[in-house]
Design a protein around this motif. Structure first.
Motif, PDB file in Angstrom:
ATOM      1  N   TRP A 447       0.818  -1.221   0.000  1.00 33.80           N
ATOM      2  CA  TRP A 447       0.000   0.000   0.000  1.00 33.80           C
ATOM      3  C   TRP A 447       0.853   1.274   0.000  1.00 33.80           C
ATOM      4  O   TRP A 447       0.453   2.289  -0.552  1.00 33.80           O
ATOM      5  CB  TRP A 447      -0.921  -0.006   1.236  1.00 33.80           C
ATOM      6  CG  TRP A 447      -0.203  -0.440   2.485  1.00 33.80           C
ATOM      7  CD1 TRP A 447       0.424   0.361   3.395  1.00 33.80           C
ATOM      8  CD2 TRP A 447       0.001  -1.784   2.923  1.00 33.80           C
ATOM      9  NE1 TRP A 447       1.006  -0.407   4.373  1.00 33.80           N
ATOM     10  CE2 TRP A 447       0.760  -1.720   4.124  1.00 33.80           C
ATOM     11  CE3 TRP A 447      -0.379  -3.038   2.448  1.00 33.80           C
ATOM     12  CZ2 TRP A 447       1.154  -2.852   4.834  1.00 33.80           C
ATOM     13  CZ3 TRP A 447       0.008  -4.164   3.152  1.00 33.80           C
ATOM     14  CH2 TRP A 447       0.759  -4.064   4.326  1.00 33.80           C
ATOM     15  N   ALA A 448       2.062   1.203   0.573  1.00 32.43           N
ATOM     16  CA  ALA A 448       2.875   2.413   0.731  1.00 32.43           C
ATOM     17  C   ALA A 448       3.837   2.650  -0.432  1.00 32.43           C
ATOM     18  O   ALA A 448       4.544   3.653  -0.446  1.00 32.43           O
ATOM     19  CB  ALA A 448       3.659   2.329   2.044  1.00 32.43           C
ATOM     20  N   VAL A 449       3.880   1.712  -1.388  1.00 32.98           N
ATOM     21  CA  VAL A 449       4.898   1.791  -2.445  1.00 32.98           C
ATOM     22  C   VAL A 449       4.225   2.050  -3.796  1.00 32.98           C
ATOM     23  O   VAL A 449       3.332   1.292  -4.199  1.00 32.98           O
ATOM     24  CB  VAL A 449       5.706   0.468  -2.513  1.00 32.98           C
ATOM     25  CG1 VAL A 449       6.794   0.572  -3.574  1.00 32.98           C
ATOM     26  CG2 VAL A 449       6.297   0.140  -1.157  1.00 32.98           C
ATOM     27  N   PRO A 450       4.649   3.111  -4.517  1.00 27.37           N
ATOM     28  CA  PRO A 450       4.021   3.417  -5.802  1.00 27.37           C
ATOM     29  C   PRO A 450       4.102   2.248  -6.777  1.00 27.37           C
ATOM     30  O   PRO A 450       5.120   1.558  -6.842  1.00 27.37           O
ATOM     31  CB  PRO A 450       4.820   4.603  -6.341  1.00 27.37           C
ATOM     32  CG  PRO A 450       5.805   4.971  -5.316  1.00 27.37           C
ATOM     33  CD  PRO A 450       5.703   4.051  -4.161  1.00 27.37           C
ATOM     34  N   PHE A 451       3.017   2.068  -7.532  1.00 25.31           N
ATOM     35  CA  PHE A 451       2.927   0.943  -8.460  1.00 25.31           C
ATOM     36  C   PHE A 451       2.294   1.419  -9.765  1.00 25.31           C
ATOM     37  O   PHE A 451       1.261   2.094  -9.747  1.00 25.31           O
ATOM     38  CB  PHE A 451       2.068  -0.169  -7.847  1.00 25.31           C
ATOM     39  CG  PHE A 451       1.792  -1.297  -8.796  1.00 25.31           C
ATOM     40  CD1 PHE A 451       2.760  -2.245  -9.057  1.00 25.31           C
ATOM     41  CD2 PHE A 451       0.576  -1.394  -9.455  1.00 25.31           C
ATOM     42  CE1 PHE A 451       2.523  -3.273  -9.957  1.00 25.31           C
ATOM     43  CE2 PHE A 451       0.323  -2.419 -10.356  1.00 25.31           C
ATOM     44  CZ  PHE A 451       1.312  -3.363 -10.601  1.00 25.31           C
ATOM     45  N   GLY A 452       2.907   1.042 -10.891  1.00 27.18           N
ATOM     46  CA  GLY A 452       2.326   1.406 -12.179  1.00 27.18           C
ATOM     47  C   GLY A 452       3.286   1.093 -13.301  1.00 27.18           C
ATOM     48  O   GLY A 452       4.369   0.552 -13.074  1.00 27.18           O
ATOM     49  N   GLY A 464       0.996   4.270  -2.281  1.00 35.81           N
ATOM     50  CA  GLY A 464       1.967   5.241  -1.793  1.00 35.81           C
ATOM     51  C   GLY A 464       1.393   6.655  -1.790  1.00 35.81           C
ATOM     52  O   GLY A 464       0.231   6.886  -2.124  1.00 35.81           O
ATOM     53  N   GLN A 465       2.258   7.606  -1.436  1.00 34.30           N
ATOM     54  CA  GLN A 465       1.806   9.002  -1.414  1.00 34.30           C
ATOM     55  C   GLN A 465       1.499   9.504  -2.819  1.00 34.30           C
ATOM     56  O   GLN A 465       0.662  10.382  -3.008  1.00 34.30           O
ATOM     57  CB  GLN A 465       2.890   9.870  -0.797  1.00 34.30           C
ATOM     58  CG  GLN A 465       3.122   9.518   0.660  1.00 34.30           C
ATOM     59  CD  GLN A 465       4.225  10.344   1.274  1.00 34.30           C
ATOM     60  OE1 GLN A 465       4.549  11.419   0.807  1.00 34.30           O
ATOM     61  NE2 GLN A 465       4.800   9.841   2.349  1.00 34.30           N
ATOM     62  N   GLU A 466       2.177   8.915  -3.827  1.00 29.08           N
ATOM     63  CA  GLU A 466       2.035   9.393  -5.210  1.00 29.08           C
ATOM     64  C   GLU A 466       0.592   9.316  -5.710  1.00 29.08           C
ATOM     65  O   GLU A 466       0.162  10.159  -6.493  1.00 29.08           O
ATOM     66  CB  GLU A 466       2.933   8.581  -6.152  1.00 29.08           C
ATOM     67  CG  GLU A 466       4.388   8.975  -6.122  1.00 29.08           C
ATOM     68  CD  GLU A 466       5.155   8.428  -4.927  1.00 29.08           C
ATOM     69  OE1 GLU A 466       4.528   7.816  -4.030  1.00 29.08           O
ATOM     70  OE2 GLU A 466       6.372   8.616  -4.893  1.00 29.08           O
ATOM     71  N   VAL A 467      -0.159   8.295  -5.267  1.00 25.63           N
ATOM     72  CA  VAL A 467      -1.504   8.141  -5.825  1.00 25.63           C
ATOM     73  C   VAL A 467      -2.394   9.327  -5.447  1.00 25.63           C
ATOM     74  O   VAL A 467      -3.355   9.644  -6.154  1.00 25.63           O
ATOM     75  CB  VAL A 467      -2.142   6.791  -5.397  1.00 25.63           C
ATOM     76  CG1 VAL A 467      -2.470   6.761  -3.920  1.00 25.63           C
ATOM     77  CG2 VAL A 467      -3.395   6.503  -6.218  1.00 25.63           C
ATOM     78  N   LEU A 468      -2.072  10.007  -4.376  1.00 24.67           N
ATOM     79  CA  LEU A 468      -2.909  11.149  -3.982  1.00 24.67           C
ATOM     80  C   LEU A 468      -2.850  12.259  -5.027  1.00 24.67           C
ATOM     81  O   LEU A 468      -3.778  13.055  -5.136  1.00 24.67           O
ATOM     82  CB  LEU A 468      -2.496  11.655  -2.598  1.00 24.67           C
ATOM     83  CG  LEU A 468      -2.857  10.683  -1.462  1.00 24.67           C
ATOM     84  CD1 LEU A 468      -2.312  11.183  -0.144  1.00 24.67           C
ATOM     85  CD2 LEU A 468      -4.376  10.489  -1.358  1.00 24.67           C
ATOM     86  N   ASP A 469      -1.784  12.296  -5.818  1.00 25.93           N
ATOM     87  CA  ASP A 469      -1.719  13.282  -6.909  1.00 25.93           C
ATOM     88  C   ASP A 469      -2.805  13.013  -7.954  1.00 25.93           C
ATOM     89  O   ASP A 469      -3.255  13.928  -8.632  1.00 25.93           O
ATOM     90  CB  ASP A 469      -0.354  13.244  -7.619  1.00 25.93           C
ATOM     91  CG  ASP A 469       0.755  13.710  -6.693  1.00 25.93           C
ATOM     92  OD1 ASP A 469       0.450  14.417  -5.719  1.00 25.93           O
ATOM     93  OD2 ASP A 469       1.920  13.346  -6.951  1.00 25.93           O
ATOM     94  N   LEU A 470      -3.195  11.742  -8.090  1.00 26.85           N
ATOM     95  CA  LEU A 470      -4.232  11.406  -9.071  1.00 26.85           C
ATOM     96  C   LEU A 470      -5.619  11.784  -8.570  1.00 26.85           C
ATOM     97  O   LEU A 470      -6.549  11.937  -9.354  1.00 26.85           O
ATOM     98  CB  LEU A 470      -4.238   9.901  -9.368  1.00 26.85           C
ATOM     99  CG  LEU A 470      -2.961   9.252  -9.890  1.00 26.85           C
ATOM    100  CD1 LEU A 470      -3.173   7.767 -10.112  1.00 26.85           C
ATOM    101  CD2 LEU A 470      -2.533   9.911 -11.190  1.00 26.85           C
ATOM    102  N   PHE A 471      -5.763  11.847  -7.266  1.00 22.46           N
ATOM    103  CA  PHE A 471      -7.098  12.078  -6.697  1.00 22.46           C
ATOM    104  C   PHE A 471      -7.253  13.466  -6.071  1.00 22.46           C
ATOM    105  O   PHE A 471      -8.214  13.713  -5.358  1.00 22.46           O
ATOM    106  CB  PHE A 471      -7.422  10.977  -5.670  1.00 22.46           C
ATOM    107  CG  PHE A 471      -7.713   9.651  -6.318  1.00 22.46           C
ATOM    108  CD1 PHE A 471      -8.946   9.396  -6.903  1.00 22.46           C
ATOM    109  CD2 PHE A 471      -6.750   8.653  -6.387  1.00 22.46           C
ATOM    110  CE1 PHE A 471      -9.220   8.188  -7.522  1.00 22.46           C
ATOM    111  CE2 PHE A 471      -7.006   7.429  -7.003  1.00 22.46           C
ATOM    112  CZ  PHE A 471      -8.247   7.204  -7.567  1.00 22.46           C
ATOM    113  N   THR A 472      -6.269  14.340  -6.330  1.00 29.28           N
ATOM    114  CA  THR A 472      -6.390  15.729  -5.850  1.00 29.28           C
ATOM    115  C   THR A 472      -6.029  16.665  -6.998  1.00 29.28           C
ATOM    116  O   THR A 472      -5.378  16.262  -7.967  1.00 29.28           O
ATOM    117  CB  THR A 472      -5.421  16.018  -4.684  1.00 29.28           C
ATOM    118  OG1 THR A 472      -4.093  15.669  -5.079  1.00 29.28           O
ATOM    119  CG2 THR A 472      -5.788  15.267  -3.420  1.00 29.28           C
TER     120      THR A 472
END
Ligand code: NAD
Length: 491
Positions: A447-452, A464-472
């Motif tokens: 859950w804490a590690v960016p994936f893509g 990870g924290q990166e996914v919040l960029d997609l939802f904000t």
């Protein structure tokens, strides 16, 4: 047969616009076990209107982040409390062995909700020192209504990848699960209600991709699409998103290389390679489906791989001793058979597998774990995503040639490396074109590690924290704090 004849919209179970339903077969028998109402554009519209209304007028994104966080934590607790039930639903619907769904996957989903419960309270802006006359700060706001379209291989996990960050950031959501696996996400709605998520914040409408999925991706009130599925469908979704200037993230297919050097413990690497390709009966986007083995150990490695592969217990996925379950649907089984036949026709050597188990019910969707050697890089089994338990083995000796071949597909989702040489491991991790590189391990997801993906495996990072960029989305707020003003019209 279980009947699911309603949709979850605006916090309640509602009647569909038509009486049409589709059946969901149990992959272990091929017999329908659930009948699910089929969503149409009208149903999607109703769900999107509900999500839009909840976003514009509801309490969700304006409530203190600590309160959203508490609700997400409660949802995580409920996942744990009901994990046995959810695992059985998932296994019955998609054929994955219960030792995978019950033992690992479903309990881990709780961690997504716990982690994003924590991150909900960290979504902060910046103060930017432009000059002494201006105070500038940024605010990260939710994007609005998120349309989430899911695949069938890990429905609740793929839903968590999207739902946990979407909710943490204050968005509202409409889910369109895969027509092959709608049941677990429909039952998940009960946990959403019990956790206290307000009406309209999460809505669920199953249906077919070209009908319900398309209606969701094209709906003018949908602000963002989060998609996981095949690359061809992803391209279509990207077109829909472009037409509506919607934000979009795509988690697509893969054809990942798994590379074994001669300095690594042979048995350990064989086991790592096997679980990299055969877990979930090969139905994982990150499956290590192209195996590169160093020339010095090639023969010994291949012998052991084939021996151990033949010992895998393929059986009733509900039996906890079963090591590999079934393929999820008939079309997937057909695709595997077709690609395996292409490998044989193109001259690859079928070392083991290549067909359903001898004693399997002919209506079921089982397929034996399969190993091909003597594979050429231009063969279909070397280039196309099979999404089944089929590994193509290549021999290598030179590093440059290895890198060229490992990167020589259109995908770039993941890669694995097995070596004790730290210099080589780090050097290669830089050269491999993949969103995740695993060294001396494979298929680690957290859950804490960016994936893509890189290349045609998609764009945007989940987890990870990166996914919040997609939802904000970021808003810049400018305040003039000077006593003076400039009049540009003064003479
Ligand atoms: P798929 O592309 O067939 O379907 C995915 C979803 O898209 C389904 O819900 C389907 O109904 C919907 N859909 C289909 N056509 C559509 C359209 N025209 N408009 C809108 N929606 C549409 O994929 P699948 O067969 O369900 O899943 C397997 C694929 O998913 C594999 O390629 C696999 O690699 C990929 N996958 C990727 C990841 C990742 O994180 N990268 C994870 C799991 C699966």
């Amino acid at each position: 047969m279980k009947i699911y004849d309603q949709f979850f919209i605006d916090g309640e179970w509602v009647e569909p616009s038509t009486g049409d339903r589709f059946e969901s077969p149990n992959p272990a028998t091929g017999q329908p076990w659930a009948s699910v109402a089929e969503g149409r554009a009208e149903d999607i519209d109703r769900a999107v209107q509900s999500a839009h209304n909840a976003f514009e007028n509801g309490p969700w994104h304006i409530m203190p982040a600590s309160q959203r966080s508490e609700i997400l934590r409660r949802l995580g607790d409920l996942v744990l409390k009901h994990s046995d039930h959810l695992a059985k639903l998932e296994t019955t619907d998609n054929g994955k062995a219960i030792r995978e769904t019950g033992g690992v996957e479903i309990p881990a989903i709780a961690k997504w909700y716990y982690y994003f419960a924590g991150l909900a309270e960290t979504i902060e802006g910046r103060t930017i020192p432009v000059n002494n006359d201006l105070h500038v700060h940024t605010v990260r706001e939710p994007v609005g209504v998120c349309g989430c379209i899911l695949p069938w291989n890990s429905p609740l996990l793929m839903a968590a990848f999207k739902l946990a960050p979407a909710l943490a950031a204050g968005n509202t959501v409409v889910f369109k699960p895969s027509e092959n696996t709608s049941v677990s996400i429909l039952e998940f709605a009960n946990l959403i209600q019990e956790a206290g998520i307000p009406p309209g914040v999460v809505n669920i409408v199953p249906g077919y991709g070209p009908v319900a999925g398309k209606a969701l991706a094209q709906h003018p009130l949908v602000d963002k699409i989060a998609f996981t599925g095949g690359t061809e469908t992803g391209k279509q979704i990207a077109h829909y998103a472009a037409d509506g200037v919607k934000r979009v993230s795509l988690e697509l297919g893969g054809k990942s290389p798994n590379i074994v050097f001669d300095d690594y413990d042979l048995e350990e690497a064989v086991v790592g390679v096997m679980s990299g390709i055969f877990v979930a009966a090969g139905q994982t986007c990150v499956a290590g489906s192209r195996l590169f083995v160093h020339d010095k150990i090639y023969d010994e490695f291949l012998d052991l791989l084939v021996k151990r592969t033949r010992q895998i217990r393929v059986d009733n996925p509900m039996d906890p001793t079963t090591q590999m379950g079934a393929q999820t649907c008939q079309s997937q089984l057909n695709k595997i058979k077709e690609l395996v036949q292409s490998g044989i026709d193109e001259g690859a050597d079928l070392m083991t597998g290549g067909k359903p188990p001898q004693d399997a019910d002919p209506s079921s969707y089982f397929f034996l774990p399969t190993v091909f050697s003597g594979v050429q890089t231009n063969m279909r089994i070397a280039q196309e995503e099979i999404f089944g338990p089929v590994v193509s083995v290549f021999r290598f000796s030179e590093e440059d040639e290895l890198v060229e071949k490992a990167n020589g597909v259109k995908y770039g989702l993941a890669a694995g490396l097995w070596t004790r040489d730290v210099k080589r491991a780090l050097r290669l991790s830089r050269r491999l074109k993949a969103g995740s590189v695993w060294i001396n391990c494979y298929r680690k997801i957290n859950w804490a590690v960016p994936f893509g993906g890189f290349k045609m495996s998609g764009y945007g990072r989940e987890n990870g924290q990166e996914v919040l960029d997609l939802f904000t989305q970021t808003k810049s707020v400018w305040i003039d704090i000077s006593e003076d003003y400039i009049d540009p019209y003064a003479t």
